[in-house]
Design a protein around this motif. Structure first.
Motif, PDB file in Angstrom:
ATOM      1  N   LEU A 114      -7.535  -5.420 -16.866  1.00  0.00           N
ATOM      2  CA  LEU A 114      -6.730  -5.191 -15.678  1.00  0.00           C
ATOM      3  C   LEU A 114      -5.268  -5.251 -16.081  1.00  0.00           C
ATOM      4  N   ILE A 115      -4.526  -4.199 -15.781  1.00  0.00           N
ATOM      5  CA  ILE A 115      -3.107  -4.136 -16.098  1.00  0.00           C
ATOM      6  C   ILE A 115      -2.345  -4.047 -14.783  1.00  0.00           C
ATOM      7  N   ALA A 116      -1.438  -4.988 -14.560  1.00  0.00           N
ATOM      8  CA  ALA A 116      -0.585  -4.968 -13.373  1.00  0.00           C
ATOM      9  C   ALA A 116       0.815  -4.588 -13.820  1.00  0.00           C
ATOM     10  N   ASN A 117       1.225  -3.380 -13.488  1.00  0.00           N
ATOM     11  CA  ASN A 117       2.568  -2.916 -13.809  1.00  0.00           C
ATOM     12  C   ASN A 117       3.382  -2.976 -12.528  1.00  0.00           C
ATOM     13  N   ILE A 118       4.413  -3.782 -12.537  1.00  0.00           N
ATOM     14  CA  ILE A 118       5.239  -3.991 -11.353  1.00  0.00           C
ATOM     15  C   ILE A 118       6.535  -3.223 -11.544  1.00  0.00           C
ATOM     16  N   PHE A 119       6.833  -2.347 -10.607  1.00  0.00           N
ATOM     17  CA  PHE A 119       8.075  -1.600 -10.643  1.00  0.00           C
ATOM     18  C   PHE A 119       9.097  -2.346  -9.793  1.00  0.00           C
ATOM     19  N   ASP A 120      10.058  -2.963 -10.456  1.00  0.00           N
ATOM     20  CA  ASP A 120      11.087  -3.774  -9.806  1.00  0.00           C
ATOM     21  C   ASP A 120      12.215  -2.853  -9.363  1.00  0.00           C
ATOM     22  N   PHE A 121      12.511  -2.840  -8.074  1.00  0.00           N
ATOM     23  CA  PHE A 121      13.501  -1.916  -7.539  1.00  0.00           C
ATOM     24  C   PHE A 121      14.932  -2.379  -7.746  1.00  0.00           C
ATOM     25  N   ARG A 122      15.141  -3.483  -8.463  1.00  0.00           N
ATOM     26  CA  ARG A 122      16.510  -3.824  -8.857  1.00  0.00           C
ATOM     27  C   ARG A 122      17.022  -2.835  -9.895  1.00  0.00           C
ATOM     28  N   ASP A 123      16.110  -2.169 -10.582  1.00  0.00           N
ATOM     29  CA  ASP A 123      16.458  -1.103 -11.503  1.00  0.00           C
ATOM     30  C   ASP A 123      16.490   0.205 -10.703  1.00  0.00           C
ATOM     31  N   LYS A 124      17.636   0.890 -10.718  1.00  0.00           N
ATOM     32  CA  LYS A 124      17.826   2.071  -9.873  1.00  0.00           C
ATOM     33  C   LYS A 124      16.839   3.193 -10.190  1.00  0.00           C
ATOM     34  N   LYS A 125      16.465   3.319 -11.445  1.00  0.00           N
ATOM     35  CA  LYS A 125      15.539   4.384 -11.830  1.00  0.00           C
ATOM     36  C   LYS A 125      14.208   4.223 -11.108  1.00  0.00           C
ATOM     37  N   TYR A 126      13.668   3.014 -11.079  1.00  0.00           N
ATOM     38  CA  TYR A 126      12.376   2.786 -10.433  1.00  0.00           C
ATOM     39  C   TYR A 126      12.501   2.822  -8.917  1.00  0.00           C
ATOM     40  N   ARG A 127      13.643   2.422  -8.400  1.00  0.00           N
ATOM     41  CA  ARG A 127      13.865   2.505  -6.961  1.00  0.00           C
ATOM     42  C   ARG A 127      13.829   3.960  -6.503  1.00  0.00           C
ATOM     43  N   TYR A 128      14.460   4.841  -7.264  1.00  0.00           N
ATOM     44  CA  TYR A 128      14.461   6.256  -6.908  1.00  0.00           C
ATOM     45  C   TYR A 128      13.063   6.855  -7.006  1.00  0.00           C
ATOM     46  N   TRP A 129      12.312   6.487  -8.033  1.00  0.00           N
ATOM     47  CA  TRP A 129      11.005   7.079  -8.255  1.00  0.00           C
ATOM     48  C   TRP A 129       9.948   6.620  -7.254  1.00  0.00           C
ATOM     49  N   TYR A 130       9.948   5.323  -6.901  1.00  0.00           N
ATOM     50  CA  TYR A 130       8.794   4.762  -6.187  1.00  0.00           C
ATOM     51  C   TYR A 130       9.083   4.130  -4.830  1.00  0.00           C
ATOM     52  N   GLN A 131      10.327   3.970  -4.409  1.00  0.00           N
ATOM     53  CA  GLN A 131      10.594   3.239  -3.171  1.00  0.00           C
ATOM     54  C   GLN A 131      10.011   3.894  -1.925  1.00  0.00           C
ATOM     55  N   PRO A 132       9.893   5.210  -1.848  1.00  0.00           N
ATOM     56  CA  PRO A 132       9.263   5.776  -0.642  1.00  0.00           C
ATOM     57  C   PRO A 132       7.807   5.339  -0.429  1.00  0.00           C
ATOM     58  N   LEU A 133       7.162   4.743  -1.429  1.00  0.00           N
ATOM     59  CA  LEU A 133       5.761   4.359  -1.313  1.00  0.00           C
ATOM     60  C   LEU A 133       5.544   2.971  -0.708  1.00  0.00           C
ATOM     61  N   THR A 134       6.592   2.158  -0.566  1.00  0.00           N
ATOM     62  CA  THR A 134       6.420   0.788  -0.081  1.00  0.00           C
ATOM     63  C   THR A 134       7.669   0.317   0.660  1.00  0.00           C
ATOM     64  N   LYS A 135       7.500  -0.769   1.425  1.00  0.00           N
ATOM     65  CA  LYS A 135       8.624  -1.382   2.118  1.00  0.00           C
ATOM     66  C   LYS A 135       9.152  -2.603   1.376  1.00  0.00           C
ATOM     67  N   GLU A 136       8.449  -3.033   0.345  1.00  0.00           N
ATOM     68  CA  GLU A 136       8.843  -4.206  -0.442  1.00  0.00           C
ATOM     69  C   GLU A 136       9.956  -3.840  -1.426  1.00  0.00           C
ATOM     70  N   ASN A 137      10.452  -4.844  -2.135  1.00  0.00           N
ATOM     71  CA  ASN A 137      11.458  -4.629  -3.182  1.00  0.00           C
ATOM     72  C   ASN A 137      10.809  -4.338  -4.524  1.00  0.00           C
ATOM     73  N   TYR A 138       9.514  -4.166  -4.535  1.00  0.00           N
ATOM     74  CA  TYR A 138       8.764  -3.864  -5.747  1.00  0.00           C
ATOM     75  C   TYR A 138       7.485  -3.138  -5.371  1.00  0.00           C
ATOM     76  N   LEU A 139       6.867  -2.523  -6.370  1.00  0.00           N
ATOM     77  CA  LEU A 139       5.600  -1.825  -6.173  1.00  0.00           C
ATOM     78  C   LEU A 139       4.667  -2.231  -7.302  1.00  0.00           C
ATOM     79  N   VAL A 140       3.451  -2.609  -6.975  1.00  0.00           N
ATOM     80  CA  VAL A 140       2.466  -3.035  -7.971  1.00  0.00           C
ATOM     81  C   VAL A 140       1.477  -1.900  -8.193  1.00  0.00           C
ATOM     82  N   GLN A 141       1.335  -1.522  -9.457  1.00  0.00           N
ATOM     83  CA  GLN A 141       0.341  -0.524  -9.837  1.00  0.00           C
ATOM     84  C   GLN A 141      -0.723  -1.203 -10.681  1.00  0.00           C
TER      85      GLN A 141
END
Length: 154
Positions: A114-141
């Motif tokens: 099991l691999i949990a990759n967390i996209f932290d939206f403090r990094d602008k690159k990940y915020r741009y790519w994934y923020q429309p998918l969640t209301k949190e400040n991070y996204l867990v894949q």
């Protein structure tokens, strides 16, 4: 007499120290976390008014669960288990702390990995790519055999 004493002590130690390792990898922004980068790692389960908290150990690639936690995971009636941890980073000589909660279920612990990759939206690159998918400040894949991946925005 000594042999009986030593045998009983050894038996008691092995019963109390039984633990099970789960192949669990935690990544933040596609970077594997090392031993000192996370703290306050615990698992919560149960209903809202009756929550149980179990502290865990993590080494890169292994989540160490004791027998009581494994029993709780297998007998979990709430079907939701949350893995919580604090992630420590340093930027420009300032320490930053992020709190992450990963929603799991008992079936995921039975997967070979099991691999949990967390996209932290403090990094602008990940915020741009994934923020429309969640209301949190991070996204867990979560990645495990036959799982899907999130499609990033271009």
């Amino acid at each position: 007499m000594r042999k009986i004493l030593y045998t009983s002590i050894l038996f008691l130690i092995t019963n109390f120290c039984f633990s099970q390792n789960v192949n669990f990898i935690i990544q933040v922004n596609d970077k594997l976390l090392n031993y000192g980068e996370i703290a306050n790692l615990y698992l919560t389960s149960g209903k809202e008014n009756d929550t149980k908290k179990y502290y865990l150990n993590y080494f890169p690639g292994e989540l160490i669960l004791n027998e009581q936690v494994l029993l709780e995971i297998n007998l979990n009636t709430s079907k939701k288990i949350y893995l919580h941890f604090d992630y420590y980073t340093y930027k420009k000589d300032k320490q930053e702390i992020a709190n992450f909660d990963i929603e799991l279920n008992s079936a995921l612990f039975k997967e070979p990995y099991l691999i949990a990759n967390i996209f932290d939206f403090r990094d602008k690159k990940y915020r741009y790519w994934y923020q429309p998918l969640t209301k949190e400040n991070y996204l867990v894949q979560l990645t495990y055999p036959n799982s899907g991946l999130y499609i990033r925005r271009k």
